[in-house]
Design a protein around this motif. Structure first.
Motif, short mmCIF file in Angstrom:
data_model
loop_
_atom_site.label_atom_id
_atom_site.label_comp_id
_atom_site.label_asym_id
_atom_site.label_seq_id
_atom_site.Cartn_x
_atom_site.Cartn_y
_atom_site.Cartn_z
N ALA A 15 44.41 13.94 59.76
CA ALA A 15 45.45 14.37 58.47
C ALA A 15 44.92 13.32 57.61
CB ALA A 15 46.62 15.47 57.91
N ARG A 16 45.47 11.90 57.86
CA ARG A 16 45.12 10.97 57.01
C ARG A 16 43.18 10.44 56.63
NH1 ARG A 16 50.42 7.52 59.60
NH2 ARG A 16 51.90 8.14 57.77
N LEU A 17 43.29 10.63 58.08
CA LEU A 17 42.19 10.22 57.68
C LEU A 17 41.04 10.87 56.25
CD1 LEU A 17 38.94 8.26 58.76
CD2 LEU A 17 39.15 9.74 60.48
N ILE A 18 41.14 12.63 57.05
CA ILE A 18 40.66 13.38 56.49
C ILE A 18 41.12 13.37 55.01
CG2 ILE A 18 40.20 16.08 55.53
CD1 ILE A 18 40.85 16.11 58.54
N SER A 19 42.49 13.16 54.38
CA SER A 19 42.84 12.89 53.05
C SER A 19 41.96 11.34 52.29
CB SER A 19 44.00 12.67 53.11
OG SER A 19 44.67 11.49 53.15
N ALA A 20 41.22 10.54 53.56
CA ALA A 20 40.66 9.77 53.01
C ALA A 20 39.21 9.38 52.40
CB ALA A 20 41.44 8.59 53.45
N ALA A 21 38.96 10.83 53.58
CA ALA A 21 37.29 10.80 52.93
C ALA A 21 36.74 10.74 51.61
CB ALA A 21 37.02 12.14 53.21
N PRO A 22 36.67 11.13 50.18
CA PRO A 22 36.46 11.13 48.73
C PRO A 22 36.54 9.68 49.03
CG PRO A 22 38.24 13.15 49.21
CD PRO A 22 38.10 11.97 50.68
N ASP A 23 37.78 8.97 49.23
CA ASP A 23 37.55 7.68 48.99
C ASP A 23 36.52 6.77 49.33
OD1 ASP A 23 40.21 7.97 46.82
OD2 ASP A 23 41.76 8.02 48.48
N LEU A 24 36.63 7.21 51.00
CA LEU A 24 35.35 6.55 51.41
C LEU A 24 34.63 6.44 51.26
CD1 LEU A 24 37.70 7.28 55.54
CD2 LEU A 24 37.11 4.58 54.49
N LEU A 25 33.63 7.79 51.17
CA LEU A 25 32.84 7.82 50.83
C LEU A 25 31.99 7.44 49.71
CD1 LEU A 25 29.73 9.70 50.47
CD2 LEU A 25 31.08 11.34 49.64
#
Length: 81
Positions: free
Chosen positions: A42-52
């Motif tokens: 869930a933490r990785l998914i929640s970081a997706a917009p920032d990572l992109l």
């Protein structure tokens, strides 16, 4: 730079290991796998917009120095292209 068209704003992990937006609306429910891994997923998914956003910025700056094809492929995948 192509803009992400999904849910805008900050994403975070709630108390149930789900991913929600800044209004508390659920974006993703993390299921499957080992229970102890769901929070990390869930933490990785929640970081997706920032990572992109970071990858897009880095890719545009680095392309004159290095091959950025893998970064561009990942960006295209995230944007559904």
């Amino acid at each position: 730079m192509n803009k992400f068209k999904g849910t805008q704003g900050e994403w975070f992990t709630d108390h149930d290991d789900d991913v929600a937006d800044e209004t508390g609306e659920i974006i993703a429910i993390v299921l499957g796998g080992a229970r102890e891994n769901r929070l990390e997923d869930a933490r990785l998914i929640s970081a997706a917009p920032d990572l992109l956003e970071a990858l897009q910025d880095l890719s545009s700056r680095a392309e004159i120095y290095v091959n950025t094809s893998k970064a561009k492929e990942a960006i295209a995948k995230a944007l559904g292209k």
